[in-house]
Write a protein that holds these residues in place. Structure first.
Motif, mmCIF file in Angstrom:
data_model
loop_
_atom_site.group_PDB
_atom_site.id
_atom_site.type_symbol
_atom_site.label_atom_id
_atom_site.label_comp_id
_atom_site.label_asym_id
_atom_site.label_seq_id
_atom_site.Cartn_x
_atom_site.Cartn_y
_atom_site.Cartn_z
ATOM 1 N N PHE A 113 1.666 9.010 -6.282
ATOM 2 C CA PHE A 113 1.964 10.431 -6.127
ATOM 3 C C PHE A 113 3.062 10.862 -7.097
ATOM 4 C CE2 PHE A 113 4.233 14.021 -4.258
ATOM 5 C CZ PHE A 113 3.194 14.902 -4.062
ATOM 6 N N VAL A 163 0.833 -1.204 0.000
ATOM 7 C CA VAL A 163 0.000 0.000 0.000
ATOM 8 C C VAL A 163 0.865 1.249 0.000
ATOM 9 C CG1 VAL A 163 -1.621 1.354 1.381
ATOM 10 C CG2 VAL A 163 -2.008 -1.085 1.063
ATOM 11 N N TYR A 201 2.588 1.744 -3.443
ATOM 12 C CA TYR A 201 1.722 2.252 -4.500
ATOM 13 C C TYR A 201 1.266 3.676 -4.223
ATOM 14 C CZ TYR A 201 1.528 -1.875 -7.406
ATOM 15 O OH TYR A 201 1.856 -2.884 -8.286
ATOM 16 N N GLN A 202 1.141 4.049 -2.965
ATOM 17 C CA GLN A 202 0.832 5.446 -2.656
ATOM 18 C C GLN A 202 1.959 6.349 -3.133
ATOM 19 O OE1 GLN A 202 0.114 5.092 1.556
ATOM 20 N NE2 GLN A 202 -2.106 5.106 1.307
ATOM 21 N N ARG A 203 3.212 5.952 -2.837
ATOM 22 C CA ARG A 203 4.358 6.745 -3.323
ATOM 23 C C ARG A 203 4.411 6.750 -4.849
ATOM 24 N NH1 ARG A 203 6.947 4.282 1.273
ATOM 25 N NH2 ARG A 203 7.595 2.523 -0.021
ATOM 26 N N ILE A 205 -8.210 7.263 -5.250
ATOM 27 C CA ILE A 205 -6.917 6.677 -4.909
ATOM 28 C C ILE A 205 -6.963 6.052 -3.520
ATOM 29 C CG2 ILE A 205 -4.511 7.243 -4.388
ATOM 30 C CD1 ILE A 205 -4.708 9.360 -6.620
ATOM 31 N N SER A 206 -7.533 6.776 -2.557
ATOM 32 C CA SER A 206 -7.564 6.264 -1.184
ATOM 33 C C SER A 206 -8.401 4.992 -1.089
ATOM 34 C CB SER A 206 -8.121 7.331 -0.240
ATOM 35 O OG SER A 206 -9.478 7.611 -0.531
ATOM 36 N N VAL A 208 -6.309 1.864 -3.597
ATOM 37 C CA VAL A 208 -4.914 1.440 -3.485
ATOM 38 C C VAL A 208 -4.791 0.115 -2.734
ATOM 39 C CG1 VAL A 208 -4.345 2.622 -1.312
ATOM 40 C CG2 VAL A 208 -2.587 2.346 -3.070
#
Length: 609
Positions: free
Chosen positions: A112, A104, A107-109, A135-136, A139
Motif C-alpha cells: 500500500f 502477510v 507486505y500488505q502495508r 494483491i489479495s 501476498v
C-alpha cells in the motif's frame, strides 16, 4: 537443446534469487521465531527416528527374548517421545503461523505504501479492481515461500536423514533397495515443475482479471441495470469463470501427478524390501527385530520423502505469487522528488505557467507552450473546448505529472524543486466528481486536514452549506456515507467535498467543474459555498459553462493546447472575433430563446464549450 538447458538453469537461478531476496528482507527479524520453530522441528525429527529405532528392541528383546522387565521402560520412552512430538508440532505450527501472518501484514502495508508513491501513469495503465484482486491473491506467496523452505530444510530433510541413518544402521545392504525410488522421483519432480510454472501464472492472472471484472460490475451496477447489460455481462463472466476453472483443473492435474508416481515408487521399494527380508529370514533364520525396525523407518520416511518431493512443486506455485508481488514493489515511480528538494513556503500564492508543454503519449502534445499568471488572492478561470488541456494544467500544478518543457512557479519557486507533499499541502482541490471514502461524514471532511478538531469540521460544513442536510441524517456527522457516498445525492457529496477543501485551509484552491453536474438548486447552494471558500485565496477554476466564470478576475481561453486569449469577461466578451465572445453569444442566445419559449428551468446559460 542448449537453449532449453539454459532456460531451465535460468528458472532454477530465479527460484534461488527470489528465495534469497525473501530471506534477506524478512529472515533476520524473525531469527528467534525461526530458531524456536527449527528446534521444534528437530525434536519432531528426533522422535520420529527414535520410534523406528526402538522397534528392534521391542521385537527382539521383549517379544523374542521375553525380557519383560524392559517393557515398562520402553513404553515410558515411547510415551515421552510422542508427548515431545505433540508439543513440538504445536509449537512449530503456532510459531510459523505467527511469522506467516506477520509477513502477510508487513507486505500488505509495504504494498500500500509503495502504491501510494507511484504516479498516476501507473494507475492509468492498471485496472484498479484487477490490481486489488492480484494483491489479495499473491501476498501470501511470500509467506508460503519462507515457511515451505524452512519446513523442508529442517523438519522433512532432518527427519529423512535420521530415518535413513536408522535404516543403514539396522541393515546397510537392505538400505540400498530403498533408494531405487530416488532418481525417477527427482526426474518426475523436475518435469512437473516446468509444466506447473507456466500454468500457475496463467491461473493467477486470470483469477485476478475475474475478480477485477466482478468488482467493476458491482460498482457499476446502476449502469448495468439501466442498459439491461445483465445477460451480456453474465455471458462474459461465464467465459472468464470457465477459463479460470479450466486453469485451476489443469494445475490440479499437473501438481497431483506426483501422487501416483510417488505411491508407485514407494510401494515398489517397500515390496522389494519385504520380499528380500522375508527370504533372508526364512533361509538364514535371523531374528526379525532389525527387519521390523527397518520397515518402520522406511514407512515413516515415506511422509518426509513425499513432502520433499512436493515441496519444489509447492514452492514453484508460491514463487509465481511472490514474483508478481515483487513486480509491483520493483515498479519505480517515474516522478520523484529531486535530491535536496525543499518544502514549499507559500507567502502570496501567485502562480506562473511559463511556456508549459506536455504530452501523455509521444507525438500527441496536449499543451503547446502555455504561459499565463494567476494572481495572488484572485480568481483565474480556465475555459475552452473539451480536450483543450484544462484539466492537464491542474494535474501539472499538483505534480501528478511533470511538464515536458517550461516550468510552473508559485511565488517564483519552481514546483519541480519542492517536495510533492509540501506542494499538495498548499492546495485544496474540488473535483467535478467528488470521491467519498468509507467512513462517516465527519471522517470524510477531516481528510482535508487530519488534525482538524470537531469544531473546525463543523464550521467547514456550515461554510459549505452542508450542515443542514448533515443534521438531517440518522446520526448527523457520524452517519456512514456508504461506498463512495452512495447514500447521498450528488449535490450533498459535492458540498462535503467543498467542506473538505475548506477545512484544509490551503492558500491555493483548484475547482474542476465543481457545479456542472448539479441541478439548479444544488448549484446555487454549492456556488454560495464556493464564493466563501474562494475569498482571499488564489483560485483556479476550470469551467465549460461561461455562466460560472463571468465574475472571475481573469479568464484564460485554451484551444487545442494553445492559449488563444486572456482577459476579463468584459474585454473578452466584446472582442469581435474572439473564441470566448463567440461561445458567450451562443450561450446567451440559447438562454434568451429558452426564456422566450417560456422554459424557465434554464434561466441561466448552461451550454458548454
Amino acid at each position: 537443446m542448449p537453449g532449453k538447458k539454459k532456460h531451465e538453469r535460468a528458472g532454477s537461478d530465479e527460484v534461488i534469487a527470489v528465495i534469497r531476496r525473501v530471506i534477506n528482507e524478512n529472515g533476520r527479524e524473525f531469527v528467534p521465531h525461526y530458531t524456536m520453530a527449527a528446534i521444534c522441528m528437530l525434536a519432531i525429527a528426533a522422535t520420529t527416528s527414535f520410534t523406528a529405532w526402538i522397534m528392534r528392541s521391542i521385537v527382539d528383546d521383549v517379544f523374542v527374548q521375553q525380557q519383560w522387565s524392559l517393557l515398562a521402560w520402553i513404553c515410558g520412552a515411547v510415551l515421552v517421545a510422542f508427548m515431545v512430538r505433540g508439543f513440538a508440532t504445536y509449537g512449530q505450527s503456532v510459531l510459523l503461523a505467527k511469522v506467516g501472518n506477520n509477513i502477510v501484514a508487513r507486505y500488505q502495508r509495504r504494498l500500500f505504501d509503495h502504491l501510494m508513491q507511484l504516479d498516476l501513469a501507473f494507475f492509468s495503465s492498471a485496472r484498479s479492481g484487477q490490481l486489488a484482486a492480484q494483491i489479495s491473491q499473491n501476498v501470501t506467496g511470500i509467506r508460503d515461500l519462507l515457511n515451505l523452505t524452512i519446513t523442508a530444510a529442517v523438519r522433512d530433510f532432518v527427519s529423512l536423514v535420521g530415518l535413513v541413518g536408522v535404516m543403514v544402521y539396522m541393515d546397510p545392504v537392505l538400505s540400498l533397495a530403498a533408494f531405487i525410488i530416488g532418481p525417477p522421483l527427482i526426474f518426475s519432480v523436475n518435469y512437473l515443475m516446468r509444466k506447473l510454472r507456466t500454468v500457475t501464472r496463467e491461473s493467477v492472472e486470470i483469477n485476478s482479471h475475474l475478480l477485477g471484472a466482478m468488482q467493476e460490475a458491482v460498482q457499476g451496477v446502476a449502469v448495468v441495470k439501466a442498459f439491461t447489460m445483465e445477460n451480456v455481462l453474465a455471458s462474459k463472466m461465464t467465459g472468464l469463470i470457465d477459463y479460470a476453472e479450466n486453469r485451476s483443473n489443469k494445475i490440479a492435474r499437473v501438481s497431483e501427478r506426483l501422487g501416483p508416481i510417488t505411491e508407485f515408487l514407494a510401494g515398489a521399494a517397500i515390496a522389494s524390501v519385504l520380499a528380500y527380508a522375508g527370504w533372508r529370514a526364512s533361509t538364514a533364520g535371523e531374528p526379525p527385530g532389525s527387519v521390523f525396525a527397518f520397515i518402520t523407518a522406511l514407512l515413516l520416511a515415506y511422509d518426509p520423502v513425499r513432502r520433499l518431493a512436493r515441496v519444489q512443486v509447492n514452492i514453484e506455485r508460491a514463487l509465481v505469487n511472490a514474483r508478481m508481488i515483487y513486480e509491483i514493489l520493483d515498479t519505480e515511480p517515474h516522478q520523484k522528488d529531486r535530491p535536496g528538494a525543499t518544502s514549499l513556503k507559500v507567502s502570496r500564492g501567485e502562480i506562473d505557467f511559463d511556456d508549459v508543454r506536455f504530452s501523455y503519449a509521444e507525438n500527441s502534445p496536449v499543451l503547446r507552450g502555455v504561459s499565463f499568471r494567476a494572481q495572488a488572492g484572485k480568481t483565474t478561470a480556465i475555459v475552452g473546448p473539451s480536450g483543450a488541456g484544462k484539466s492537464t494544467l491542474f494535474s501539472l500544478l499538483l505534480r501528478f505529472y511533470d511538464p515536458d518543457g517550461g516550468k510552473i512557479t508559485i511565488d517564483g519557486e519552481d514546483i519541480t524543486g519542492v517536495t510533492k507533499e509540501s506542494l499538495r499541502h498548499s492546495v485544496a482541490y474540488v473535483s467535478q466528481h467528488p470521491y467519498l471514502f468509507e467512513g462517516s461524514i465527519r471522517d470524510n471532511i477531516r481528510y482535508g486536514r487530519p488534525d482538524a478538531t470537531d469544531a473546525e469540521v463543523e464550521a467547514a460544513a456550515r461554510l459549505a452549506n452542508a450542515e443542514e442536510f448533515i443534521l438531517q441524517q440518522p446520526e448527523g456527522y457520524d452517519t456512514l456515507v456508504g461506498e463512495n457516498g452512495a447514500t447521498l445525492s450528488g449535490g450533498q457529496r459535492q458540498r462535503i467535498s467543498i467542506a473538505r477543501a475548506i477545512v484544509r485551509n490551503a492558500p491555493i484552491l483548484l475547482l474542476d467543474e465543481a457545479t456542472s453536474a448539479l441541478d439548479n438548486e444544488s448549484e446555487a447552494k454549492v456556488q454560495q459555498a464556493l464564493d466563501r471558500v474562494m475569498d482571499k485565496r488564489t483560485t483556479l477554476v476550470i469551467a465549460h459553462r461561461l455562466s460560472t466564470v463571468v465574475n472571475a478576475d481573469h479568464i484564460v481561453v485554451l484551444e487545442d493546447g494553445h492559449l488563444v486569449e486572456e482577459g476579463t469577461h468584459d474585454s473578452l466578451a466584446h472582442k469581435p472575433d474572439g473564441l470566448y465572445a463567440r461561445f458567450y453569444r451562443m450561450q446567451t442566445e440559447k438562454a434568451q430563446s429558452l426564456l422566450d419559449g417560456g422554459e424557465q428551468e434554464e434561466s441561466t446559460p448552461k451550454e458548454e464549450f
